[in-house]
Every structure is written in C-alpha cells, then in structure tokens.
Write a protein that holds these residues in place. Structure first.
Motif, PDB file in Angstrom:
ATOM      1  N   ALA A  65       0.669  -1.136   0.095  1.00 27.78           N
ATOM      2  CA  ALA A  65       0.077  -0.026   0.050  1.00 27.78           C
ATOM      3  C   ALA A  65       0.834   1.230  -0.140  1.00 27.78           C
ATOM      4  CB  ALA A  65      -0.712   0.002   1.175  1.00 27.78           C
ATOM      5  N   LYS A  66       1.940   1.162   0.716  1.00 22.09           N
ATOM      6  CA  LYS A  66       2.891   2.417   0.926  1.00 22.09           C
ATOM      7  C   LYS A  66       3.573   2.638  -0.401  1.00 22.09           C
ATOM      8  CE  LYS A  66       5.353   5.498   2.933  1.00 22.09           C
ATOM      9  NZ  LYS A  66       4.646   6.705   3.552  1.00 22.09           N
ATOM     10  N   VAL A  67       3.881   1.491  -1.118  1.00 20.12           N
ATOM     11  CA  VAL A  67       4.426   1.696  -2.644  1.00 20.12           C
ATOM     12  C   VAL A  67       3.643   2.550  -3.302  1.00 20.12           C
ATOM     13  CG1 VAL A  67       5.212   0.295  -4.514  1.00 20.12           C
ATOM     14  CG2 VAL A  67       6.142  -0.125  -2.047  1.00 20.12           C
ATOM     15  N   LEU A  68       2.065   1.845  -3.518  1.00 20.20           N
ATOM     16  CA  LEU A  68       1.219   2.537  -4.396  1.00 20.20           C
ATOM     17  C   LEU A  68       0.880   3.888  -4.004  1.00 20.20           C
ATOM     18  CD1 LEU A  68      -0.991  -0.978  -4.369  1.00 20.20           C
ATOM     19  CD2 LEU A  68       0.340  -0.125  -6.151  1.00 20.20           C
ATOM     20  N   GLU A  69       0.961   4.066  -2.867  1.00 22.02           N
ATOM     21  CA  GLU A  69       0.545   5.663  -2.410  1.00 22.02           C
ATOM     22  C   GLU A  69       1.715   6.568  -2.724  1.00 22.02           C
ATOM     23  OE1 GLU A  69      -2.203   4.369   1.406  1.00 22.02           O
ATOM     24  OE2 GLU A  69      -0.075   5.113   1.610  1.00 22.02           O
ATOM     25  N   SER A  70       2.809   6.063  -3.157  1.00 23.94           N
ATOM     26  CA  SER A  70       4.157   6.734  -3.406  1.00 23.94           C
ATOM     27  C   SER A  70       4.230   7.186  -4.939  1.00 23.94           C
ATOM     28  CB  SER A  70       5.397   6.274  -2.601  1.00 23.94           C
ATOM     29  OG  SER A  70       5.125   5.953  -1.432  1.00 23.94           O
ATOM     30  N   LEU A  71       3.365   6.344  -5.746  1.00 19.91           N
ATOM     31  CA  LEU A  71       3.438   6.366  -7.149  1.00 19.91           C
ATOM     32  C   LEU A  71       2.609   7.284  -7.688  1.00 19.91           C
ATOM     33  CD1 LEU A  71       4.379   2.679  -7.826  1.00 19.91           C
ATOM     34  CD2 LEU A  71       6.068   4.696  -7.639  1.00 19.91           C
ATOM     35  N   PRO A  72       2.954   8.179  -8.947  1.00 20.80           N
ATOM     36  CA  PRO A  72       2.005   8.739  -9.647  1.00 20.80           C
ATOM     37  C   PRO A  72       0.739   7.892 -10.269  1.00 20.80           C
ATOM     38  CG  PRO A  72       4.150   9.579 -10.498  1.00 20.80           C
ATOM     39  CD  PRO A  72       4.281   8.194  -9.507  1.00 20.80           C
ATOM     40  N   GLN A  73      -0.163   8.256 -10.787  1.00 21.21           N
ATOM     41  CA  GLN A  73      -1.373   7.306 -10.972  1.00 21.21           C
ATOM     42  C   GLN A  73      -1.052   6.321 -12.116  1.00 21.21           C
ATOM     43  OE1 GLN A  73      -5.470   8.391 -10.759  1.00 21.21           O
ATOM     44  NE2 GLN A  73      -5.072  10.376 -10.015  1.00 21.21           N
ATOM     45  N   ASP A  74      -0.469   6.939 -13.164  1.00 14.15           N
ATOM     46  CA  ASP A  74      -0.141   5.806 -14.226  1.00 14.15           C
ATOM     47  C   ASP A  74       0.903   4.795 -13.711  1.00 14.15           C
ATOM     48  OD1 ASP A  74       2.020   7.468 -14.083  1.00 14.15           O
ATOM     49  OD2 ASP A  74       1.903   8.094 -16.221  1.00 14.15           O
ATOM     50  N   GLU A  75       1.952   5.221 -13.105  1.00 21.54           N
ATOM     51  CA  GLU A  75       2.748   4.212 -12.417  1.00 21.54           C
ATOM     52  C   GLU A  75       2.129   3.205 -11.456  1.00 21.54           C
ATOM     53  OE1 GLU A  75       6.288   6.015 -11.372  1.00 21.54           O
ATOM     54  OE2 GLU A  75       6.803   7.015 -13.094  1.00 21.54           O
ATOM     55  N   ARG A  76       1.261   3.760 -10.790  1.00 23.36           N
ATOM     56  CA  ARG A  76       0.576   3.002  -9.584  1.00 23.36           C
ATOM     57  C   ARG A  76      -0.090   1.767 -10.130  1.00 23.36           C
ATOM     58  NH1 ARG A  76      -3.119   6.988  -6.973  1.00 23.36           N
ATOM     59  NH2 ARG A  76      -1.217   7.554  -5.755  1.00 23.36           N
ATOM     60  N   LEU A  77      -0.917   2.149 -11.344  1.00 27.98           N
ATOM     61  CA  LEU A  77      -1.902   1.276 -12.026  1.00 27.98           C
ATOM     62  C   LEU A  77      -0.896   0.122 -12.637  1.00 27.98           C
ATOM     63  CD1 LEU A  77      -4.458   3.443 -13.421  1.00 27.98           C
ATOM     64  CD2 LEU A  77      -4.475   2.362 -11.453  1.00 27.98           C
ATOM     65  N   VAL A  78       0.206   0.535 -13.252  1.00 27.66           N
ATOM     66  CA  VAL A  78       1.006  -0.705 -13.690  1.00 27.66           C
ATOM     67  C   VAL A  78       1.654  -1.653 -12.447  1.00 27.66           C
ATOM     68  CG1 VAL A  78       3.452  -1.178 -14.664  1.00 27.66           C
ATOM     69  CG2 VAL A  78       1.973   0.716 -15.366  1.00 27.66           C
ATOM     70  N   ILE A  79       1.858  -0.967 -11.403  1.00 26.74           N
ATOM     71  CA  ILE A  79       2.337  -2.048 -10.106  1.00 26.74           C
ATOM     72  C   ILE A  79       1.051  -2.496  -9.784  1.00 26.74           C
ATOM     73  CG2 ILE A  79       3.290  -2.074  -7.916  1.00 26.74           C
ATOM     74  CD1 ILE A  79       5.108  -1.333 -10.404  1.00 26.74           C
ATOM     75  N   TRP A  80       0.060  -1.998  -9.643  1.00 26.17           N
ATOM     76  CA  TRP A  80      -1.238  -2.406  -9.177  1.00 26.17           C
ATOM     77  C   TRP A  80      -1.515  -3.855  -9.880  1.00 26.17           C
ATOM     78  CZ3 TRP A  80      -3.838  -3.592  -5.251  1.00 26.17           C
ATOM     79  CH2 TRP A  80      -5.324  -3.917  -5.356  1.00 26.17           C
ATOM     80  N   ASP A  81      -1.326  -3.869 -11.271  1.00 27.25           N
ATOM     81  CA  ASP A  81      -1.438  -5.018 -12.040  1.00 27.25           C
ATOM     82  C   ASP A  81      -0.527  -6.127 -11.871  1.00 27.25           C
ATOM     83  OD1 ASP A  81      -3.472  -4.260 -13.705  1.00 27.25           O
ATOM     84  OD2 ASP A  81      -2.212  -3.359 -15.241  1.00 27.25           O
ATOM     85  N   LEU A  82       0.521  -5.997 -11.123  1.00 31.64           N
ATOM     86  CA  LEU A  82       1.730  -6.891 -10.640  1.00 31.64           C
ATOM     87  C   LEU A  82       1.189  -7.563  -9.282  1.00 31.64           C
ATOM     88  CD1 LEU A  82       5.072  -5.257 -11.455  1.00 31.64           C
ATOM     89  CD2 LEU A  82       3.613  -6.532 -12.952  1.00 31.64           C
ATOM     90  N   VAL A  83       0.249  -7.000  -8.482  1.00 24.34           N
ATOM     91  CA  VAL A  83      -0.145  -7.489  -7.465  1.00 24.34           C
ATOM     92  C   VAL A  83      -0.768  -8.907  -7.538  1.00 24.34           C
ATOM     93  CG1 VAL A  83      -1.315  -7.213  -5.102  1.00 24.34           C
ATOM     94  CG2 VAL A  83       0.048  -5.330  -6.376  1.00 24.34           C
TER      95      VAL A  83
END
Length: 475
Positions: A65-83
């Motif tokens: 969650a901390k990682v996701l909150e620390s990323l801009p939205q486009d990068e956040r969504l890329v990482i969210w796909d990896l979860v």
C-alpha cells in the motif's frame, strides 16, 4: 538472520520505489491529468516485470500500500497489475481512501468480487463504502448466509461506534469446564485469531460471563474450573458505544482485545487493538485535514480537478476574510503613510495572534473529542486560556516592544506594540475557545475550518487593534 528494523524496512521500501520509478521512467505513458486511462507499458521486458512482481510479492500488504501511495497514478496502476489477485483485498484495506478509489476504478466486476471474497466480514464492512454503486449487492449474494447477517449487523452501525470496529473471529469457552479441557480445545485448532490474548467465557445460551487470559490457562492447575479463575468484571462494550470511548478504554486499561455484548449481555463479537489503532489514526488524519478546511483525504497524485474541488470551499472563505483584512488596513491608510513603521510591525501582531488562536483551538478540539464539556468546564476553560493569553501577551509583547524600540527609537510605538500584542492574544484565546464550542453545539465538526476562521479573526483583529491604537495615541 536478524529481523529488519522499522528503519531498515523503510529504506528497503524507498529503494524499491526508486527502482520502480527508474524502471518506468523511460517508458511511454499516456493518460490525462484528470485521471484518464493509460496505455500498458510496451517496452518493458517480461524479465523486468517479473523481477518487480517478485519483490512486491514478498512485501507485507501495508508495505505494498505504501508503494502504491508513493507513485503517480499511471505508474501506480502498472504496479497494481503486478499484485497477485489473491492479495487485492488486503491491499485495498491498507491504502488510503483516496488511493483506493483510483484502484477500484480500474477493476472489473470479477476482480472486485474476488478481492471481496478473501476478506472477513468486518473487513468487508470497511471496504463497502468505496465499492461501485450496486456492487455491494453482488458481494452480499456471494457470501454464505451467516456472513451476510454478520455483514448487515456491522454495517448497521455508524463508523464512529464500537459496532463498526468489531469482528466476529474469537474463541469462546464455557465456565463449567476445566482448564485442561480448554487447553485441549485450543490444541485442536489450526490457529488462533489475531490478537488473541484471552478467551471469552459464556454460558450455554451465549451470555457473556467473563474472560480468561491465556497466561491464566498456562499457569493454573489443569483441574481448576475456568469459572474459578476467570475475570467476571472485565471491560466490555456495546455496539452502540462511541469508538472514541472504546479507544480511551483500550489506552487506560492496556487492552489487546475486549468483548462486545448486546443489550441482554449476549456475546456478539470483539474489538481488537489493531482496529482501535486504525480508528485513532484515521480520526487524527481527519482532524488535521479539517482544521485547514479539507473535506477529505487527498491523494498526493490526485487529478488536478479533484484537488481543486476538495480545496475550494475554505479557500473561498479565506478570500472573503482576506478582503475584510484588506479593508481594515485601508481604514488606516493615512496612519500608515504618516508612520511607515506601522506597515512593518502590523504583520507581527497578526501572526503571533494567529499562533495563539491555533494553540487554543487545538487544545479545545482535543478535549471535545474525548468528552462533552459542561457549563462549568467551559467557564474554567475561558478563565484559564484568557489568563495564559494575558501572561504570554505581556511577556512576548514586552519583548517585541523592546525590539521595536531598538529598531525605531520610538517609545510610543513600542508601547503600542506591547498593548496590541496583549489585546490580540486575549482576542485569539477567547475566539479559540468559542469557535469549536459553538460548532459543537450546532452539531458540526469543531475542527472543520477552525484554523481558517481563527486566522481570519486574528489577522483582521490584530490589524485593527494595532493600527487603531497607533492612530489614537501616536497620530
């Protein structure tokens, strides 16, 4: 291998966040500032994605969650796909409300249902308000009948009550069995619910009788009856009790868990320390945001339009108060032209008054959060804060008066400075008590916008007092 400290974990997270950003920084990204969709990163190799996914998989859900909150939205969504999809639910619970919204927006119906299926009933209740409209019915349908009733039960209570914090994952034991029987029962269980420091003792009808701590089970004769060594006067809550009162009790009695009973003393659930800590943190965040006029938590990478909307209401109020302050200064334009030192000194009077007002408001709002103040309490608060303001006004006004004399060699201006600071401190203390109390009596959040209002009062009042005294006695 030694266990990682909090500092080590934070450094590890920071390193991972930098690695993610470095890896994604060279890739083409699309998506509007308003939060539009993004195009999957096409130039990343499967090896790069797999490497990031492996590192994320090893993290605790709170760290993800901390990682996701620390990323801009486009990068956040890329990482969210990896979860991994099996972890979606627990990660959604850990991220802030504003970030959770951005993640749920890109999830389809099946992904949301799958995430919900991995959560306990009390966790589903926390997630429910953020689900798309109509989706909650699908979640209900997918639940077993018993869990549906539990979920309805939890969701029937306001979020600031014990009922909204409780869970149903607990261990009960009868008082008429021996400790040996209770221990055999525990040994047959594959695992204990988190934060289990005690068992809850009930009778045949499920009525609550007391608690027995695990250490009591271990340290007493196995042939002793549970009823003989249990605590019958243990702290207990009702679902309608205020969560803030529950938090106070957990702090006062050093509780890890506590029973929740209904109106006839039937055991219906428990509250644990993790739920209480989450409530305290969220309440603290809300209070801090509301003091500066923010209506909700804001994702630091939120779209510009959403951020503007969130910040607009109290900025409008602030604009009006700034115009009022400007008009006050305009009334004394001639005095300022005649004695230029006034223009230099008046922001000091206003600024220090604002600090006093905010200190007072912080103390009063904190007290109002813990208990309801009676008429006698309020009179004592006024008396105390005004006395403190008077002493501080004389002391700090005297210091500023001395500094003013050294700067301008004008005893009159120095004397006006002392008087203006003292009077503005008194005004700030008075309104610092009055504003939150009035808002509470009107049924409003005492913290909401308090800092904006007290700053407006101390600015306009400070300018008027200082310039008015200077005009009256010096010019």
């Amino acid at each position: 291998m030694a266990e990682l400290t909090d500092i080590d974990r934070q450094e590890e997270l920071d390193s991972l966040i930098h690695e993610i950003r470095d890896t994604l920084s060279q890739e083409a990204r699309t998506g509007s500032d308003a939060g539009g969709g993004f195009e999957p990163l096409s130039d990343l190799t499967k090896h790069d994605l797999a490497k990031l996914a492996q590192k994320i998989e090893r993290l605790h859900a709170a760290d993800v969650a901390k990682v996701l909150e620390s990323l801009p939205q486009d990068e956040r969504l890329v990482i969210w796909d990896l979860v991994h999809s099996d972890r979606d639910g627990e990660v959604l619970l850990e991220v802030s409300d504003s970030v959770r919204d951005t993640l749920i927006e890109v999830m389809d119906r099946e992904e949301i249902l799958n995430a919900a299926s991995t959560l306990d009933t009390d966790e589903l209740a926390d997630l429910a308000p953020d689900l798309p409209e109509g989706m909650m019915q699908d979640v209900f349908t997918a639940l077993p009948i018993d869990d549906r009733e539990k979920l309805r039960f939890v969701m029937s209570y306001d979020e600031d009550t014990i009922g909204a914090l409780m869970d149903f994952d607990l261990v009960t034991v009868r008082g008429d069995v021996t400790i040996e029987v209770a221990l055999r029962y525990l040994r047959r269980m594959e695992s204990l619910p988190d934060h289990t420091d005690k068992l809850f003792v009930t009778d045949r009808d499920g009525l609550f009788e007391g608690v027995i701590h695990l250490k009591t089970l271990l340290l007493n004769d196995p042939e002793t009856l549970v009823a003989d060594v249990m605590e019958g006067d243990a702290v207990r809550f009702h679902p309608e009790d205020k969560a803030r009162d529950g938090a106070d009790a957990f702090e006062r009695y050093d509780l890890v868990s506590a029973p929740v009973v209904d109106e006839v003393d039937r055991l219906v659930g428990r509250v644990t320390i993790d739920a209480v800590v989450d409530f305290i943190r969220e309440s603290s965040d809300e209070a801090r945001l509301s003091q500066v006029g923010l209506s909700e938590e804001e994702d630091i990478f939120a779209p510009v339009r959403k951020s503007v909307k969130n910040r607009a209401p109290w900025l409008a109020v602030n604009l009006v108060t700034a115009i009022v302050a400007a008009q006050v200064i305009g009334l004394f334009e001639g005095s300022i032209q005649e004695l230029v030192a006034l223009a230099v000194l008046m922001p000091i009077v206003a600024g220090m008054g604002g600090n006093v007002g905010n200190q007072t408001i912080t103390m009063i709002v904190r007290e109002l959060a813990f208990r309801k103040l009676g008429g006698g309490d309020i009179r004592l608060l006024y008396s105390k804060e005004i006395k403190v303001a008077l002493i501080n006004g004389v002391v700090w006004g005297g210091i500023l008066g001395l500094v003013t004399f050294l700067m301008y060699q004008n005893a009159g201006v120095s004397a006006v400075m002392v008087a203006a600071v003292s009077l503005n401190f008194l005004s700030a203390a008075f309104f610092g008590v009055t504003i939150p109390i009035l808002r509470t009596r009107m049924g409003r959040d005492p913290a909401l916008g308090s800092a904006v209002m007290i700053t407006a009062i101390t600015d306009s009042g400070g300018f008027f007092i200082f310039l008015g005294l200077a005009t009256l006695f010096l010019l």
